[in-house]
Design a protein around this motif. Structure first.
Motif, PDB file in Angstrom:
ATOM      1  N   LEU A 178       0.815  -1.211   0.000  1.00 10.31           N
ATOM      2  CA  LEU A 178       0.000   0.000   0.000  1.00 10.31           C
ATOM      3  C   LEU A 178       0.855   1.271   0.000  1.00 10.31           C
ATOM      4  N   ALA A 179       2.057   1.196   0.607  1.00 10.65           N
ATOM      5  CA  ALA A 179       2.877   2.406   0.739  1.00 10.65           C
ATOM      6  C   ALA A 179       3.831   2.601  -0.423  1.00 10.65           C
ATOM      7  N   SER A 180       4.091   1.540  -1.182  1.00 11.99           N
ATOM      8  CA  SER A 180       5.207   1.625  -2.127  1.00 11.99           C
ATOM      9  C   SER A 180       4.968   2.667  -3.215  1.00 11.99           C
ATOM     10  N   ARG A 181       3.738   2.910  -3.585  1.00 13.41           N
ATOM     11  CA  ARG A 181       3.514   3.879  -4.664  1.00 13.41           C
ATOM     12  C   ARG A 181       3.437   5.314  -4.152  1.00 13.41           C
ATOM     13  N   GLY A 182       2.662   5.520  -3.112  1.00 12.64           N
ATOM     14  CA  GLY A 182       2.549   6.873  -2.575  1.00 12.64           C
ATOM     15  C   GLY A 182       3.668   7.242  -1.619  1.00 12.64           C
ATOM     16  N   ARG A 183       4.493   6.253  -1.200  1.00 11.97           N
ATOM     17  CA  ARG A 183       5.576   6.444  -0.238  1.00 11.97           C
ATOM     18  C   ARG A 183       5.066   6.965   1.095  1.00 11.97           C
ATOM     19  N   ASP A 184       3.775   6.814   1.349  1.00 10.18           N
ATOM     20  CA  ASP A 184       3.213   7.354   2.573  1.00 10.18           C
ATOM     21  C   ASP A 184       2.842   6.197   3.504  1.00 10.18           C
ATOM     22  N   ILE A 185       3.789   5.849   4.392  1.00 15.23           N
ATOM     23  CA  ILE A 185       3.596   4.701   5.272  1.00 15.23           C
ATOM     24  C   ILE A 185       2.450   4.944   6.248  1.00 15.23           C
ATOM     25  N   ALA A 186       2.402   6.157   6.812  1.00 15.66           N
ATOM     26  CA  ALA A 186       1.350   6.452   7.790  1.00 15.66           C
ATOM     27  C   ALA A 186      -0.026   6.323   7.146  1.00 15.66           C
ATOM     28  N   PRO A 197       2.768  -9.062  -4.872  1.00 11.33           N
ATOM     29  CA  PRO A 197       4.225  -9.092  -4.777  1.00 11.33           C
ATOM     30  C   PRO A 197       4.631  -8.851  -3.323  1.00 11.33           C
ATOM     31  N   ASP A 198       5.741  -9.437  -2.903  1.00  6.68           N
ATOM     32  CA  ASP A 198       6.232  -9.193  -1.555  1.00  6.68           C
ATOM     33  C   ASP A 198       7.172  -7.992  -1.602  1.00  6.68           C
ATOM     34  N   GLU A 199       6.726  -6.883  -1.084  1.00 10.83           N
ATOM     35  CA  GLU A 199       7.542  -5.675  -1.143  1.00 10.83           C
ATOM     36  C   GLU A 199       8.117  -5.308   0.219  1.00 10.83           C
ATOM     37  N   ARG A 200       8.162  -6.297   1.124  1.00 10.14           N
ATOM     38  CA  ARG A 200       8.692  -5.999   2.454  1.00 10.14           C
ATOM     39  C   ARG A 200      10.171  -5.657   2.410  1.00 10.14           C
ATOM     40  N   LEU A 201      10.885  -6.258   1.441  1.00  6.22           N
ATOM     41  CA  LEU A 201      12.313  -5.967   1.342  1.00  6.22           C
ATOM     42  C   LEU A 201      12.521  -4.479   1.034  1.00  6.22           C
ATOM     43  N   GLN A 202      11.734  -3.960   0.081  1.00  7.86           N
ATOM     44  CA  GLN A 202      11.797  -2.539  -0.226  1.00  7.86           C
ATOM     45  C   GLN A 202      11.505  -1.707   1.019  1.00  7.86           C
ATOM     46  N   LEU A 203      10.494  -2.149   1.759  1.00  7.40           N
ATOM     47  CA  LEU A 203      10.109  -1.429   2.973  1.00  7.40           C
ATOM     48  C   LEU A 203      11.260  -1.410   3.989  1.00  7.40           C
ATOM     49  N   MET A 204      11.974  -2.531   4.097  1.00  8.36           N
ATOM     50  CA  MET A 204      13.111  -2.589   5.020  1.00  8.36           C
ATOM     51  C   MET A 204      14.219  -1.629   4.588  1.00  8.36           C
ATOM     52  N   PHE A 205      14.462  -1.581   3.289  1.00  7.96           N
ATOM     53  CA  PHE A 205      15.488  -0.649   2.805  1.00  7.96           C
ATOM     54  C   PHE A 205      15.064   0.796   3.010  1.00  7.96           C
ATOM     55  N   VAL A 206      13.788   1.085   2.899  1.00  8.34           N
ATOM     56  CA  VAL A 206      13.293   2.439   3.167  1.00  8.34           C
ATOM     57  C   VAL A 206      13.552   2.794   4.631  1.00  8.34           C
ATOM     58  N   CYS A 207      13.206   1.866   5.535  1.00  7.58           N
ATOM     59  CA  CYS A 207      13.361   2.125   6.967  1.00  7.58           C
ATOM     60  C   CYS A 207      14.821   2.367   7.355  1.00  7.58           C
ATOM     61  N   ALA A 208      15.748   1.709   6.645  1.00  6.14           N
ATOM     62  CA  ALA A 208      17.167   1.832   6.991  1.00  6.14           C
ATOM     63  C   ALA A 208      17.903   2.740   6.002  1.00  6.14           C
ATOM     64  N   HIS A 209      17.164   3.599   5.319  1.00  2.00           N
ATOM     65  CA  HIS A 209      17.790   4.515   4.346  1.00  2.00           C
ATOM     66  C   HIS A 209      18.731   5.474   5.073  1.00  2.00           C
ATOM     67  N   PRO A 210      19.880   5.811   4.442  1.00  2.00           N
ATOM     68  CA  PRO A 210      20.817   6.720   5.125  1.00  2.00           C
ATOM     69  C   PRO A 210      20.199   8.077   5.485  1.00  2.00           C
ATOM     70  N   ALA A 211      19.113   8.465   4.810  1.00  2.00           N
ATOM     71  CA  ALA A 211      18.482   9.746   5.129  1.00  2.00           C
ATOM     72  C   ALA A 211      17.622   9.654   6.395  1.00  2.00           C
ATOM     73  N   ILE A 212      17.475   8.445   6.953  1.00  2.00           N
ATOM     74  CA  ILE A 212      16.706   8.266   8.192  1.00  2.00           C
ATOM     75  C   ILE A 212      17.680   8.173   9.369  1.00  2.00           C
ATOM     76  N   ASP A 213      17.360   8.871  10.436  1.00  4.19           N
ATOM     77  CA  ASP A 213      18.196   8.860  11.635  1.00  4.19           C
ATOM     78  C   ASP A 213      18.440   7.420  12.103  1.00  4.19           C
ATOM     79  N   PRO A 214      19.721   7.023  12.285  1.00  9.07           N
ATOM     80  CA  PRO A 214      20.020   5.632  12.626  1.00  9.07           C
ATOM     81  C   PRO A 214      19.254   5.145  13.862  1.00  9.07           C
ATOM     82  N   GLY A 215      19.020   6.003  14.825  1.00  9.86           N
ATOM     83  CA  GLY A 215      18.365   5.600  16.058  1.00  9.86           C
ATOM     84  C   GLY A 215      16.912   5.182  15.900  1.00  9.86           C
TER      85      GLY A 215
END
Lengths: 117, 405
Positions: B19-27, B100-118
């Motif tokens: 649901l989030a992969s197209r709009g990039r809006d997880i919330a 399609p299983d897009e959880r891998l993409q979601l994991m990479f989004v969560c750990a993107h360098p632009a996201i605070d490591p904490g």
């Protein structure tokens, strides 16, 4: 998406810019970068900025204008210019930012708000 | 009600990712999914569970998302919303049995360098597994409102900054994958003492292992993904043996091995072998190998200190961190004597370890073994003062008394 990529320059770089010889290393690198990014078709706008010594900052206090010599915030590195670019996502914007000659100093990447015009 | 809960728990991350992969809006995706779940709770008991419950949930959630985009289209980026709308329309319809299983993409989004490591680990736990902020907050030792706020901010950043839902391409992949592995390991380590491996309660170890399983199943050719899973399983296998009946800390060398989980140890060994067969050694595989060596030493009764020391040396080369430096010094001391370990500890920048309890605890133990009693007493005093876990503090106190007696 549209992003502003904002180039930060050191004092030394700003000095170098003031002696504009076409063959200098500084301008050569920028020329190549600007040619590449413009040719790619992503640029929607942008400008190079004069050195911070040319900046004037105004603050309104109790309805009074307080005009001050210098940039908004004193810092060793200052904004030297920016591009507005249209690219698919942050990764693409970061790739263009990382290619800039001033990338060792730092390039800030920010999405723009949707245009109201 | 049962089938709804089951469908959601098993596939929350998959559905959010889709649901989030197209709009990039997880919330927005989470809200829409929550609405769909409510609708299911109302309707399924009467109409019966649909043949493809996930497809039903996605179809309803997509309609909610579409309504939302229509509402905001007037005052936001009209063009972008319309593009997303057409994407939504073109994407797999609810009649399609396979998403399609897009959880891998979601994991990479969560750990993107632009996201605070904490916030990467909490973000992954929430978006991929659907844990609520309060549960995550407990494990990361912050208040629920604080954690909730940080998660909201991180999701807004993902949406507004335009972080893409993709698996990075090869030149960037190793570094980006390392961030994903780090975040999962951080989720595992939440609520744990890093060096002593103490369970301080409220940890999310089981959930982190689940994330590790998801990652390893989605990236079966990546050795480190299996290595991380092996490492977590080794640690988890010993959980019950880490405290005695009174809750006192029990070091590995004294643990009752009958309390170790044999199925988990077997799975860990199998994962580690699988990783090694891929021929791409890395930090997590070596840490898992160290755990394997320790476990094997206890079970077979013949610890090979030199092998363990060499593994620590490799690990130090791959991951030169303070915690690794301390563990390496202890391993070298086991192989070559306490003075060799102490001289390695002396090489560490004192500023970096002044407040690091494991350093002082390790130094105290080595000084005691080297027969330098007075120095050991001082080091124990420092370590005890720094211990945040009462069980560890009590253990150190008991060790300190051994010198006095």
């Amino acid at each position: 998406m549209q992003y502003a990529i904002m180039f930060y320059e050191t004092e030394k770089n700003f000095e170098t810019r003031d002696h504009r010889e076409d063959d200098s290393e500084y301008w050569g690198a920028w020329r190549a970068y600007i040619d590449e990014i413009v040719a790619s078709g992503v640029v929607r706008g942008g400008a190079g900025l004069h050195a911070p010594q040319a900046a004037t900052t105004v603050r309104l206090k109790d309805g009074q204008r307080h005009v001050q010599d210098g940039p908004f915030a004193a810092a060793k590195e200052q904004l030297g210019g920016f591009f507005l670019i249209e690219v698919p996502d942050l990764d693409a914007a970061l790739s263009w930012a990382a290619k800039a000659p001033c990338a060792p100093t730092g390039v800030e990447v920010r999405p723009t708000l949707p245009s109201q015009m | 009600m049962q089938p709804v809960e089951q469908a959601v728990r098993m596939s929350f991350g998959r559905l959010v990712a889709i649901l989030a992969s197209r709009g990039r809006d997880i919330a927005a995706a989470e809200d829409a999914l929550a609405d769909a779940v409510l609708a299911a709770l109302e309707r399924w008991p009467e109409s019966g569970v649909p043949a493809a419950p996930e497809a039903w949930l996605v179809a309803v959630a997509r309609r909610r998302l579409t309504d939302r985009f229509r509402k905001t289209a007037a005052d936001a980026a009209l063009e972008q919303s319309l593009a997303i709308l057409s994407d939504l329309a073109a994407a797999d319809g609810p009649e399609s049995p396979h998403f399609p299983d897009e959880r891998l993409q979601l994991m990479f989004v969560c750990a993107h360098p632009a996201i605070d490591p904490g916030i990467r680990a909490p973000l992954m736990l929430q978006t991929v597994l659907g844990l609520d902020a309060a549960r995550i907050a407990g494990a990361f030792l912050v208040s629920a409102p604080t954690m909730g706020q940080r998660l909201v901010r991180a999701k807004a950043k993902i949406r507004d900054a335009g972080i893409p839902f993709i698996v990075p391409e090869p030149p960037d992949l190793p570094e980006r994958l390392a961030s994903v592995l780090e975040a999962i390991y951080a989720a595992y380590g939440s609520g744990w003492d890093e060096f002593e491996g103490i369970d301080a309660g409220g940890g999310l170890a089981g959930e982190a292992i689940w994330l590790g399983r998801v990652l390893a199943s989605l990236m079966p050719a990546d050795a480190e993904a299996h290595g991380l899973l092996a490492l977590m399983l080794y640690c988890e296998a010993r959980r019950r043996a880490r405290r005695d009946a009174k809750g006192h800390y029990v070091p590995l060398s004294d643990q009752d091995t009958t309390l170790w989980s044999q199925p988990m140890l077997r799975e860990a060994e199998a994962r580690l072998r699988q990783a090694a067969a891929l021929g791409a050694p890395g930090r997590f595989q070596i840490e898992a190998a160290i755990q394997s060596a320790h476990a094997g030493a206890r079970l077979v009764g013949a610890p090979d200190a030199h092998v363990i020391a060499r593994l620590h040396e490799r690990l130090w080369q791959l991951a030169p961190r303070v915690g690794v430096a301390v563990a390496r010094a202890v391993a070298v001391a086991d192989a070559e004597g306490p003075e060799a370990g102490l001289s390695l500890l002396d090489e560490i920048d004192p500023g970096r370890v002044a407040a690091y309890q494991p350093f002082h605890a390790a130094r105290a133990a080595l000084l005691r073994r080297a027969g330098r009693g007075d120095e050991a007493l001082a080091a124990y005093a420092t370590a005890i003062a720094l211990a945040t876990d009462p069980a560890v503090g009590a253990y150190l106190e008991q060790q300190r008394r051994l010198i006095l007696s």
